[in-house]
Design a protein around this motif. Structure first.
Motif, mmCIF file in Angstrom:
data_model
loop_
_atom_site.group_PDB
_atom_site.id
_atom_site.type_symbol
_atom_site.label_atom_id
_atom_site.label_comp_id
_atom_site.label_asym_id
_atom_site.label_seq_id
_atom_site.Cartn_x
_atom_site.Cartn_y
_atom_site.Cartn_z
ATOM 1 N N GLY A 93 0.641 -1.256 0.031
ATOM 2 C CA GLY A 93 0.008 0.043 0.012
ATOM 3 C C GLY A 93 0.886 1.198 -0.119
ATOM 4 O O GLY A 93 0.404 2.259 -0.117
ATOM 5 N N ILE A 94 1.992 0.968 0.161
ATOM 6 C CA ILE A 94 2.995 2.290 0.254
ATOM 7 C C ILE A 94 3.873 2.198 -0.943
ATOM 8 O O ILE A 94 4.829 1.358 -1.068
ATOM 9 C CB ILE A 94 3.813 2.376 1.675
ATOM 10 C CG1 ILE A 94 2.665 2.416 2.759
ATOM 11 C CG2 ILE A 94 4.785 3.556 1.660
ATOM 12 C CD1 ILE A 94 3.406 2.357 4.185
ATOM 13 N N ASN A 95 3.928 3.418 -1.837
ATOM 14 C CA ASN A 95 4.877 3.375 -2.755
ATOM 15 C C ASN A 95 6.187 3.987 -2.483
ATOM 16 O O ASN A 95 7.155 3.621 -2.997
ATOM 17 C CB ASN A 95 4.077 4.410 -4.154
ATOM 18 C CG ASN A 95 2.937 3.362 -4.489
ATOM 19 O OD1 ASN A 95 2.899 2.023 -4.843
ATOM 20 N ND2 ASN A 95 2.045 4.140 -5.046
ATOM 21 N N ASP A 96 6.244 4.815 -1.637
ATOM 22 C CA ASP A 96 7.640 5.280 -1.301
ATOM 23 C C ASP A 96 7.825 5.010 0.325
ATOM 24 O O ASP A 96 7.134 4.064 0.810
ATOM 25 C CB ASP A 96 7.572 7.013 -1.336
ATOM 26 C CG ASP A 96 6.356 7.511 -0.591
ATOM 27 O OD1 ASP A 96 5.786 6.944 -0.093
ATOM 28 O OD2 ASP A 96 6.278 8.803 -0.413
ATOM 29 N N GLY A 97 8.894 5.428 0.697
ATOM 30 C CA GLY A 97 9.488 4.991 1.926
ATOM 31 C C GLY A 97 10.768 4.394 1.830
ATOM 32 O O GLY A 97 11.377 4.441 0.995
ATOM 33 N N THR A 98 11.108 4.031 3.226
ATOM 34 C CA THR A 98 12.435 3.426 2.939
ATOM 35 C C THR A 98 12.482 2.054 2.942
ATOM 36 O O THR A 98 11.732 1.243 3.568
ATOM 37 C CB THR A 98 13.152 3.916 4.573
ATOM 38 O OG1 THR A 98 13.218 5.139 4.770
ATOM 39 C CG2 THR A 98 14.432 3.362 4.918
ATOM 40 N N THR A 99 13.498 1.691 2.217
ATOM 41 C CA THR A 99 14.039 0.223 1.783
ATOM 42 C C THR A 99 15.204 -0.059 2.549
ATOM 43 O O THR A 99 16.390 0.512 2.538
ATOM 44 C CB THR A 99 13.840 -0.324 0.370
ATOM 45 O OG1 THR A 99 12.803 0.226 -0.159
ATOM 46 C CG2 THR A 99 14.330 -1.644 0.137
ATOM 47 N N ILE A 100 15.195 -1.322 3.336
ATOM 48 C CA ILE A 100 16.319 -1.502 3.916
ATOM 49 C C ILE A 100 16.659 -3.100 3.372
ATOM 50 O O ILE A 100 15.915 -3.810 3.019
ATOM 51 C CB ILE A 100 16.551 -1.318 5.469
ATOM 52 C CG1 ILE A 100 15.389 -2.323 6.233
ATOM 53 C CG2 ILE A 100 16.559 -0.104 5.877
ATOM 54 C CD1 ILE A 100 15.471 -2.382 7.649
ATOM 55 N N ALA A 114 9.150 -0.188 4.033
ATOM 56 C CA ALA A 114 7.815 0.721 4.685
ATOM 57 C C ALA A 114 7.569 0.106 5.971
ATOM 58 O O ALA A 114 6.427 -0.015 6.155
ATOM 59 C CB ALA A 114 6.762 0.896 3.722
ATOM 60 N N LYS A 115 8.589 -0.147 6.804
ATOM 61 C CA LYS A 115 8.510 -0.694 8.347
ATOM 62 C C LYS A 115 7.766 -2.234 8.107
ATOM 63 O O LYS A 115 7.347 -2.464 9.315
ATOM 64 C CB LYS A 115 7.584 0.176 9.102
ATOM 65 C CG LYS A 115 8.353 1.463 9.482
ATOM 66 C CD LYS A 115 9.388 1.253 10.201
ATOM 67 C CE LYS A 115 10.178 2.527 10.424
ATOM 68 N NZ LYS A 115 11.254 2.661 11.339
ATOM 69 N N GLU A 116 7.849 -2.861 6.920
ATOM 70 C CA GLU A 116 7.534 -4.220 6.913
ATOM 71 C C GLU A 116 8.527 -5.085 7.654
ATOM 72 O O GLU A 116 9.647 -4.674 7.388
ATOM 73 C CB GLU A 116 7.000 -4.669 5.587
ATOM 74 C CG GLU A 116 5.637 -3.987 5.341
ATOM 75 C CD GLU A 116 4.357 -4.722 5.882
ATOM 76 O OE1 GLU A 116 4.294 -5.807 6.063
ATOM 77 O OE2 GLU A 116 3.547 -3.968 6.431
ATOM 78 N N GLY A 117 8.068 -6.316 8.151
ATOM 79 C CA GLY A 117 9.048 -7.311 8.640
ATOM 80 C C GLY A 117 9.357 -7.130 9.974
ATOM 81 O O GLY A 117 8.907 -6.198 10.782
ATOM 82 N N PRO A 118 10.281 -7.955 10.270
ATOM 83 C CA PRO A 118 10.818 -8.085 11.508
ATOM 84 C C PRO A 118 11.428 -6.709 12.339
ATOM 85 O O PRO A 118 12.038 -6.040 11.579
ATOM 86 C CB PRO A 118 11.916 -9.106 11.732
ATOM 87 C CG PRO A 118 11.656 -9.896 10.469
ATOM 88 C CD PRO A 118 11.097 -9.039 9.420
ATOM 89 N N PHE A 124 18.279 -2.706 14.215
ATOM 90 C CA PHE A 124 19.663 -2.574 13.801
ATOM 91 C C PHE A 124 19.628 -1.577 12.614
ATOM 92 O O PHE A 124 20.859 -0.975 12.530
ATOM 93 C CB PHE A 124 19.945 -4.112 13.079
ATOM 94 C CG PHE A 124 21.329 -4.103 12.733
ATOM 95 C CD1 PHE A 124 22.437 -4.386 13.393
ATOM 96 C CD2 PHE A 124 21.434 -4.334 11.287
ATOM 97 C CE1 PHE A 124 23.478 -4.524 13.203
ATOM 98 C CE2 PHE A 124 22.621 -4.428 10.637
ATOM 99 C CZ PHE A 124 23.793 -4.497 11.742
ATOM 100 N N ALA A 125 18.989 -1.265 11.673
ATOM 101 C CA ALA A 125 19.217 -0.611 10.608
ATOM 102 C C ALA A 125 19.341 1.068 11.412
ATOM 103 O O ALA A 125 20.332 1.613 10.921
ATOM 104 C CB ALA A 125 18.006 -0.454 9.515
ATOM 105 N N GLU A 126 18.606 1.317 12.216
ATOM 106 C CA GLU A 126 18.811 2.444 12.933
ATOM 107 C C GLU A 126 20.160 2.587 13.602
ATOM 108 O O GLU A 126 20.882 3.864 13.700
ATOM 109 C CB GLU A 126 17.696 2.681 14.011
ATOM 110 C CG GLU A 126 16.275 3.090 13.540
ATOM 111 C CD GLU A 126 15.335 3.482 14.395
ATOM 112 O OE1 GLU A 126 15.381 3.804 15.634
ATOM 113 O OE2 GLU A 126 13.948 2.871 14.032
#
Length: 160
Positions: A93-100, A114-118, A124-126
């Motif tokens: 549902g989110i086209n933009d956002g952060t990908t790690i 977009a804040k999906e996942g564990p 850790f990314a932060e």
């Protein structure tokens, strides 16, 4: 003489144990959003390589060096992450956002958007972002191969 031999043997065993604690040989972290796009490469040394992929970012390859304690802590954090094999978690549902993205020896890879996942991966990314910002980057002329995350993206069909 026996004491010297025992000390040398103890020293060698301690060094071997310390080197075996790492669960990886190469680790690549990537972050991308509208403001930034970069990769970090961490291998068995104390050097972290930084490649800015943002069109308006720094050109070239950079590095920073970790002290022994920070390196040990970073290795511990990486080894504690529970890597599912080649997982992609994208909030549709989110086209933009952060990908790690994370790659452990190019065998276990995770791509999150977009804040999906564990939550552990986002935390850790932060932490790694803060570590990168804390250290001064120095440019280096080397060829470093970073793991490739492009194959993890689904390619939309071409419509004519």
């Amino acid at each position: 003489m026996k004491k010297i031999f025992s000390l040398i043997l103890l020293f060698l065993l301690c060094n071997c144990k310390e080197q075996q604690e790492s669960c990886f040989t190469n680790f690549t972290f990537g972050k991308s959003n509208i403001h930034t796009s970069y990769l970090l490469k961490i291998n068995s040394s104390d050097t972290v390589y930084y490649l800015d992929r943002y069109p308006y970012g720094k050109k070239g390859l950079y590095y920073f060096v970790l002290d022994k304690d920070k390196r040990k802590y970073l290795t511990k954090l990486i080894c504690e992450l529970n890597f599912p094999k080649d997982s992609v978690m994208i909030n549709e549902g989110i086209n933009d956002g952060t990908t790690i993205a994370f790659s452990l020896d190019n065998k276990k890879r995770v791509l999150l958007h977009a804040k999906e996942g564990p939550k552990a991966f986002w935390n850790f990314a932060e932490w790694i972002e803060g570590m990168k910002n804390y250290h001064g980057l120095k440019q280096v002329e080397r060829n470093i191969e970073f793991d490739n995350f492009e194959s993890m993206f689904s390619i939309p069909p071409i419509i004519k």
